[in-house]
Design a protein around this motif. Structure first.
Motif, PDB file in Angstrom:
ATOM      1  N   PRO A  82       0.812  -1.181   0.003  1.00  0.00           N
ATOM      2  CA  PRO A  82       0.081   0.038  -0.115  1.00  0.00           C
ATOM      3  C   PRO A  82       0.611   1.269  -0.037  1.00  0.00           C
ATOM      4  O   PRO A  82       0.416   2.326  -0.459  1.00  0.00           O
ATOM      5  N   LYS A  83       2.053   1.307   0.534  1.00  0.00           N
ATOM      6  CA  LYS A  83       2.795   2.247   0.535  1.00  0.00           C
ATOM      7  C   LYS A  83       3.004   2.923  -0.958  1.00  0.00           C
ATOM      8  O   LYS A  83       3.264   4.157  -0.927  1.00  0.00           O
ATOM      9  N   PHE A  84       3.119   2.156  -1.752  1.00  0.00           N
ATOM     10  CA  PHE A  84       3.245   2.820  -3.266  1.00  0.00           C
ATOM     11  C   PHE A  84       1.805   3.326  -3.951  1.00  0.00           C
ATOM     12  O   PHE A  84       2.002   3.881  -4.905  1.00  0.00           O
ATOM     13  N   ASN A  85       0.866   3.068  -3.091  1.00  0.00           N
ATOM     14  CA  ASN A  85      -0.427   4.240  -3.499  1.00  0.00           C
ATOM     15  C   ASN A  85      -0.899   3.852  -4.998  1.00  0.00           C
ATOM     16  O   ASN A  85      -0.804   4.942  -5.608  1.00  0.00           O
TER      17      ASN A  85
ATOM     18  N   ASN B  44       8.844  -7.868   3.077  1.00  0.00           N
ATOM     19  CA  ASN B  44       8.444  -6.169   2.723  1.00  0.00           C
ATOM     20  C   ASN B  44       7.974  -5.779   1.144  1.00  0.00           C
ATOM     21  O   ASN B  44       7.178  -4.980   0.968  1.00  0.00           O
ATOM     22  N   SER B  45       8.385  -6.803   0.216  1.00  0.00           N
ATOM     23  CA  SER B  45       7.897  -6.566  -1.075  1.00  0.00           C
ATOM     24  C   SER B  45       6.495  -7.075  -1.426  1.00  0.00           C
ATOM     25  O   SER B  45       6.055  -6.960  -2.430  1.00  0.00           O
ATOM     26  N   HIS B  46       5.913  -7.890  -0.469  1.00  0.00           N
ATOM     27  CA  HIS B  46       4.859  -8.574  -0.734  1.00  0.00           C
ATOM     28  C   HIS B  46       3.893  -8.572   0.453  1.00  0.00           C
ATOM     29  O   HIS B  46       3.119  -9.551   0.547  1.00  0.00           O
ATOM     30  N   LYS B  47       3.601  -7.547   0.715  1.00  0.00           N
ATOM     31  CA  LYS B  47       2.695  -7.169   1.887  1.00  0.00           C
ATOM     32  C   LYS B  47       1.450  -6.782   1.381  1.00  0.00           C
ATOM     33  O   LYS B  47       1.102  -5.895   0.355  1.00  0.00           O
TER      34      LYS B  47
ATOM     35  N   LYS C 104      -9.182  -7.064   3.151  1.00  0.00           N
ATOM     36  CA  LYS C 104     -10.243  -6.239   2.813  1.00  0.00           C
ATOM     37  C   LYS C 104     -10.910  -5.728   4.071  1.00  0.00           C
ATOM     38  O   LYS C 104     -11.370  -4.558   4.151  1.00  0.00           O
ATOM     39  N   ASP C 105     -11.179  -6.716   5.140  1.00  0.00           N
ATOM     40  CA  ASP C 105     -11.751  -6.251   6.306  1.00  0.00           C
ATOM     41  C   ASP C 105     -11.085  -5.232   7.295  1.00  0.00           C
ATOM     42  O   ASP C 105     -11.513  -4.369   7.631  1.00  0.00           O
ATOM     43  N   VAL C 106      -9.767  -5.231   7.105  1.00  0.00           N
ATOM     44  CA  VAL C 106      -8.887  -4.022   7.803  1.00  0.00           C
ATOM     45  C   VAL C 106      -9.254  -2.995   7.142  1.00  0.00           C
ATOM     46  O   VAL C 106      -9.519  -1.833   7.429  1.00  0.00           O
ATOM     47  N   LEU C 107      -8.992  -2.887   5.643  1.00  0.00           N
ATOM     48  CA  LEU C 107      -9.164  -1.904   4.733  1.00  0.00           C
ATOM     49  C   LEU C 107     -10.552  -1.013   4.997  1.00  0.00           C
ATOM     50  O   LEU C 107     -10.612   0.059   5.029  1.00  0.00           O
TER      51      LEU C 107
ATOM     52  N   LYS D 225       0.856   0.518   7.619  1.00  0.00           N
ATOM     53  CA  LYS D 225       0.872  -0.074   8.881  1.00  0.00           C
ATOM     54  C   LYS D 225       0.215  -1.416   9.079  1.00  0.00           C
ATOM     55  O   LYS D 225       0.495  -2.383   9.665  1.00  0.00           O
ATOM     56  N   SER D 226      -0.997  -1.496   8.463  1.00  0.00           N
ATOM     57  CA  SER D 226      -1.737  -2.736   8.668  1.00  0.00           C
ATOM     58  C   SER D 226      -1.689  -3.687   7.649  1.00  0.00           C
ATOM     59  O   SER D 226      -2.233  -4.779   7.984  1.00  0.00           O
ATOM     60  N   ALA D 227      -0.869  -3.370   6.573  1.00  0.00           N
ATOM     61  CA  ALA D 227      -0.563  -4.478   5.694  1.00  0.00           C
ATOM     62  C   ALA D 227       0.479  -5.756   6.247  1.00  0.00           C
ATOM     63  O   ALA D 227       1.149  -5.465   7.281  1.00  0.00           O
TER      64      ALA D 227
END
Length: 398
Positions: free
Chosen positions: A277-280, A333-336, A340-343, A326-328
């Protein structure tokens, strides 16, 4: 066009000797700062040199490790002053022109399929952490045009890259403006006249006629999929993580070449990548005929254009990106990935009238961003096409 058959290390300088002093801060480039399939470097940090690649203005940086090499992490250094030195990741190879080569042409040479395929064949090491055997790469044979021809080719391709860079910068500025407007509207409430009351769910003061809602309460995730191989002769537009990372768009391909089920995309959808998700990675669909997407994306079904525009900016805010990052979870690190439920448990201040007003006001800006993105994709496609013609000696610039 006259071509010379030449060994690569006779045409360029690998890792040129550069003196760099200790106890002085220099500009530093990390691997993450290089965008895939993008010429320019738009960010740097200052740090003390403690090892790594060294480079100067007009050098080319080539990622030598998987998957960065295959993903197109190669960049041209144009942000330094004359004689200024900088350094970066140990996973870069610094490449410089010599008297046989033009400095800009070197960048286009090393981003070509011709060199990338040779470099990939020179990879060695364990699975997932392979690196280029630099000695093997240096000894590769290439066909090199005369230096005047190199300059004409690089000047032509550079014009396209400059146009792409201008559009990217205009979009960056526009999105920054829209994010600031979003914060004033939905975080600091500078546009609201009513009294604010502390909301413990948001840990934030919000207007009295607003409430806290989770994403789950304001938007649905659509999961409709199809098997493209059932229509093997149909041409689909497929949005994948690799195609998005290359130019933010899809690739046209026959159904028979798509080996797994894909999401069906319509114009009221908005896509957000689950992966890293950090790559947005956000995709705003406009032309949705025959459009499919990888299941590595969440496919949000927005009830109207206002909600789609609201979410488009919300998903780019630092607060949202930090929450997702942070929730991923994942093994590396490259495959986090974010679940869905967290998002969908992400909470935001909500007022339907405010969302409608916001979505309506920003719509011309969002549409302009989309038009610029379409231009970027067109320029990238044309640049890649012309690039290959030049290298194969199928077209000549007089």
């Amino acid at each position: 066009m006259k071509l010379e058959e030449i060994q690569l290390d006779k045409a360029v300088i690998f890792n040129p000797k550069i003196n760099i002093k200790k106890n002085i801060k220099y500009k530093r480039i990390t691997m993450e700062m290089l965008k895939e399939h993008y010429k320019f470097i738009n960010q740097f940090e200052y740090d003390y040199f403690n090892g790594g690649s060294k480079f100067e203005q007009n050098d080319t940086l080539l990622a030598k490790i998987t998957p960065c090499l295959e993903n197109g992490k190669t960049a041209y250094v144009d942000f330094l002053r004359e004689n200024e030195v900088a350094f970066g990741s140990t996973e870069f190879i610094t490449i410089r022109n010599n008297n046989k080569t033009d400095r800009d042409y070197i960048y286009y040479l090393f981003t070509s399929d011709l060199i990338r395929k040779k470099a990939i064949k020179c990879l060695e090491g364990t699975s997932g952490r392979k690196r280029i055997n630099e000695y093997a790469l240096r000894k590769q044979i290439i066909l090199l045009p005369e230096i005047d021809t190199q300059k004409k080719i690089s000047q032509f391709l550079s014009l396209l890259d400059k146009k792409i860079s201008i559009n990217n910068e205009l979009n960056r500025i526009t999105i920054k403006f829209l994010k600031n407007y979003f914060i004033k509207t939905f975080i600091t409430f500078q546009n609201e006249n009513s009294n604010l009351t502390y909301n413990d769910k948001l840990n934030l003061e919000i207007p009295n006629d607003w409430e806290a809602k989770t994403l789950d309460n304001i938007v649905e995730i659509k999961t409709e999929i199809i098997d493209p191989q059932e229509e093997e002769g149909r041409i689909f537009k497929l949005l994948s993580i690799p195609s998005y990372d290359e130019d933010g768009s899809f690739r046209k391909t026959l159904g028979k070449n798509i080996n797994s089920n894909k999401l069906v995309i319509t114009e009221n959808n908005l896509l957000l990548s689950k992966l890293n998700p950090k790559f947005n990675r956000i995709y705003y669909p406009t032309d949705c005929n025959d459009l499919l997407a990888s299941t590595e994306f969440f496919n949000f079904s927005c009830k109207d254009l206002f909600m789609k525009n609201f979410l488009y900016i919300l998903f780019q805010t630092d607060h949202f990106i930090n929450y997702c990052s942070k929730s991923a979870t994942g093994t590396s690190n490259s495959h986090k990935r974010i679940k869905k439920d967290v998002l969908m448990n992400f909470k935001t201040p909500f007022n339907e009238d405010a969302i409608k007003n916001f979505g309506n006001l920003i719509n011309p800006f969002v549409q302009k961003i989309n038009l610029r993105n379409d231009e970027i994709r067109s320029y990238n496609s044309f640049k890649k096409f012309m690039h290959q013609l030049f290298l194969k000696n199928q077209i000549v610039i007089n």
